[in-house]
Design an enzyme around this catalytic site. Structure first.
Site, PDB file in Angstrom:
ATOM      1  N   PHE A   1     -24.625  32.959  -6.252  1.00  0.00           N
ATOM      2  CA  PHE A   1     -23.999  33.171  -7.559  1.00  0.00           C
ATOM      3  C   PHE A   1     -23.936  31.840  -8.291  1.00  0.00           C
ATOM      4  O   PHE A   1     -23.270  30.913  -7.856  1.00  0.00           O
ATOM      5  CB  PHE A   1     -22.585  33.767  -7.466  1.00  0.00           C
ATOM      6  CG  PHE A   1     -22.027  34.043  -8.831  1.00  0.00           C
ATOM      7  CD1 PHE A   1     -22.335  35.223  -9.499  1.00  0.00           C
ATOM      8  CD2 PHE A   1     -21.251  33.098  -9.489  1.00  0.00           C
ATOM      9  CE1 PHE A   1     -21.872  35.455 -10.792  1.00  0.00           C
ATOM     10  CE2 PHE A   1     -20.781  33.333 -10.788  1.00  0.00           C
ATOM     11  CZ  PHE A   1     -21.093  34.518 -11.431  1.00  0.00           C
TER      12      PHE A   1
ATOM     13  N   ASP B   1     -24.230  23.205  -6.140  1.00  0.00           N
ATOM     14  CA  ASP B   1     -23.349  23.880  -7.103  1.00  0.00           C
ATOM     15  C   ASP B   1     -21.932  23.880  -6.544  1.00  0.00           C
ATOM     16  O   ASP B   1     -21.594  24.681  -5.666  1.00  0.00           O
ATOM     17  CB  ASP B   1     -23.838  25.313  -7.357  1.00  0.00           C
ATOM     18  CG  ASP B   1     -22.986  26.047  -8.383  1.00  0.00           C
ATOM     19  OD1 ASP B   1     -21.871  25.572  -8.685  1.00  0.00           O
ATOM     20  OD2 ASP B   1     -23.427  27.097  -8.894  1.00  0.00           O
TER      21      ASP B   1
ATOM     22  N   LYS C   1     -15.183  25.054 -13.547  1.00  0.00           N
ATOM     23  CA  LYS C   1     -13.909  25.648 -13.124  1.00  0.00           C
ATOM     24  C   LYS C   1     -12.739  24.651 -13.087  1.00  0.00           C
ATOM     25  O   LYS C   1     -12.242  24.294 -14.133  1.00  0.00           O
ATOM     26  CB  LYS C   1     -14.102  26.389 -11.797  1.00  0.00           C
ATOM     27  CG  LYS C   1     -15.019  27.610 -11.980  1.00  0.00           C
ATOM     28  CD  LYS C   1     -14.860  28.697 -10.943  1.00  0.00           C
ATOM     29  CE  LYS C   1     -15.579  29.957 -11.408  1.00  0.00           C
ATOM     30  NZ  LYS C   1     -16.773  30.313 -10.646  1.00  0.00           N
TER      31      LYS C   1
HETATM   32  C1  LIG Z   1     -18.069  30.672 -11.382  1.00  0.00           C
HETATM   33  C2  LIG Z   1     -19.319  30.039 -10.899  1.00  0.00           C
HETATM   34  C3  LIG Z   1     -20.361  29.674 -11.786  1.00  0.00           C
HETATM   35  C4  LIG Z   1     -20.330  30.028 -13.257  1.00  0.00           C
HETATM   36  O1  LIG Z   1     -19.260  29.499 -13.933  1.00  0.00           O
HETATM   37  P1  LIG Z   1     -18.830  30.126 -15.361  1.00  0.00           P
HETATM   38  O2  LIG Z   1     -17.824  29.158 -15.885  1.00  0.00           O
HETATM   39  O3  LIG Z   1     -18.262  31.472 -15.081  1.00  0.00           O
HETATM   40  O4  LIG Z   1     -20.065  30.190 -16.192  1.00  0.00           O
HETATM   41  C5  LIG Z   1     -21.442  29.002 -11.271  1.00  0.00           C
HETATM   42  N1  LIG Z   1     -21.537  28.729  -9.957  1.00  0.00           N
HETATM   43  C6  LIG Z   1     -20.576  29.079  -9.077  1.00  0.00           C
HETATM   44  C7  LIG Z   1     -20.737  28.718  -7.636  1.00  0.00           C
HETATM   45  C8  LIG Z   1     -19.442  29.760  -9.510  1.00  0.00           C
HETATM   46  O5  LIG Z   1     -18.502  30.141  -8.638  1.00  0.00           O
END
Ligand SMILES: *Cc1c(COP(=O)(O)O)cnc(C)c1O
Length: 403
Positions: free
Chosen positions: A145, A230, A259
């Site tokens: 994700f 990520d 985040k």
């Molecule tokens: C939440 C998330 C994203 C995307 O972040 P948004 O602010 O919702 O666009 C990307 N990578 C990971 C691992 C995430 O948990």
């Protein structure tokens, strides 16, 4: 009737009528919050065990972060990058120091930071590695994700995220997570990057074997490939270290953040990398109107300070261990296994126990907010300012529902 007087049910109905149905929230409306606690319009209090998918690591409305927001709102909020402002350079310097990387590129949402990393890897591939035009490949993992843009969902393996959104962006090779042999086989002369979550949060808190990230680092080094990690969900102390890749002692080429960088207050994201990588960007080749805005930067500076000053990495490590021990000690016949790192915890339910949603709904009724991921996994990820006493209190309820 003023807007503050709507009941929870009225608000749920209103959202259902006027809001697009791209989420399936638990039936609880939150109208106030502080620390680990949230409250509905009727005054019922709940412990937040999701933390807005780890965007609220510092706790709701942390006073130092709210002060930074208010102080900055009083002087300057947005300039665009057409001009310099007096907060973005300070934030860049700070984030450079905590990531150990020479440069930062600021964006707003996690998905934008991921897109930035993809562009960086491709541009580096053409400019530095010498890959032929439009041939760059990036290796990614099944069940990943990384966000919701059209390019990002092009390499998703989740049918819900992908269906009906084609045509898809090419240039990605998807291999099984935690499978170094598969990564080696996927490498070609056109591979410019490997992009990985150190723990797959959305997939259900999937923790890879020790040595996985180290192995990726080696493959990247041996083949002149960039390793992008990520850390949007795992970063900023969630797993018991400032960044989850630090558990393996590796240094990625690109760190993707979002985040909790915004302290649960404001969307702030970005990527960190050394000059030989991020230096590929020239004026006009990438950007964002709100990226590096002074309000977001002031908030992010305070958000980082809170994580460091309150030693939330160690707290997350200790309390995460304690919380996981308590969950395992239930010996519940409904639970298949408990896994995670720090305060990022997944409880995998037995298929015979029925859908996880039944349990998250029951937990909500008893005052604990958490969310199922897939049909059979419950994620517990409270704000890192939670205490042992809070966990003991929550465990009494969790035992009633999951025990
Ligand atoms: C939440 C998330 C994203 C995307 O972040 P948004 O602010 O919702 O666009 C990307 N990578 C990971 C691992 C995430 O948990």
């Amino acid at each position: 009737m003023t807007e503050t007087n709507y009941s929870s049910q009225q608000l749920i109905d209103m959202e259902h009528t006027f809001g697009a149905h791209n989420y399936h929230p638990l039936e609880v409306v939150i109208s106030k919050a502080e620390g680990i606690w949230v409250e509905d319009p009727e005054g019922k209090r709940y412990i937040d065990m999701l933390s807005a998918y780890s965007a609220v690591n510092q706790g709701h409305r942390h006073p130092a972060i709210i002060k930074a927001l208010k102080d900055q709102a009083d002087v300057l909020t947005l300039t665009s990058r057409a001009f310099f402002n007096d907060k973005w350079p300070v934030f860049a310097k700070k984030l450079s120091e905590v990531t150990g990387k020479e440069m930062i590129l600021p964006m707003n949402t996690g998905a934008e930071a991921v897109e930035t990393a993809i562009k960086t890897m491709r541009k580096w591939g053409y400019r530095v590695k010498g890959v032929e035009d439009n041939q760059a490949e990036i290796i990614v993992f099944e069940e990943n994700f990384h966000g919701r843009t059209t390019t990002i969902i092009s390499f998703s393996t989740d049918p819900d995220a992908k269906k009906d959104y084609g045509p898809f962006t090419p240039g990605f090779k998807i291999v099984p997570y935690n499978d170094l042999e598969a990564v080696k086989k996927a490498v070609t002369k056109n591979t410019v990057g490997i992009m990985v979550e150190p723990i797959q949060g959305e997939a259900g808190v999937v923790v890879p074997s020790d040595g996985f990230l180290k192995g990726l680092r080696e493959i990247a080094d041996q083949n002149n490939i960039l390793l992008a990690v990520d850390e949007v969900q795992t970063g900023f102390c969630r797993t018991g270290k400032l960044f989850a890749f630090q558990h393996e002692g590796i240094i990625p080429d690109i760190i993707i953040m979002g985040k909790a960088l915004g302290g649960g207050v404001f969307p702030v994201s970005g990527v960190a990398a050394d000059k030989k990588v991020l230096g590929v960007f020239e004026p006009g080749t990438h950007g964002s109107t709100f990226g590096g805005n002074p309000l977001g930067c002031a908030v992010a500076i305070a958000a980082i300070d809170v994580l460091l000053n309150e030693n939330l990495a160690d707290k997350s490590k200790e309390l995460g261990q304690y919380f996981m021990e308590q969950l395992r000690a239930m010996n519940s016949d409904k639970i298949e296994l408990v896994r995670g790192k720090g305060l990022l915890i997944g409880v995998v339910m037995k298929k015979s126990a029925g859908k996880a949603r039944t349990y998250t709904t029951r937990l909500k009724e008893k005052g604990i907010l958490c969310k199922e991921t897939h049909d059979w996994i419950i994620r517990f990820a409270p704000p890192l300012v939670i205490t042992k006493q809070d966990i003991d209190f929550a465990m009494n309820i969790i035992r009633e529902v999951l025990g």
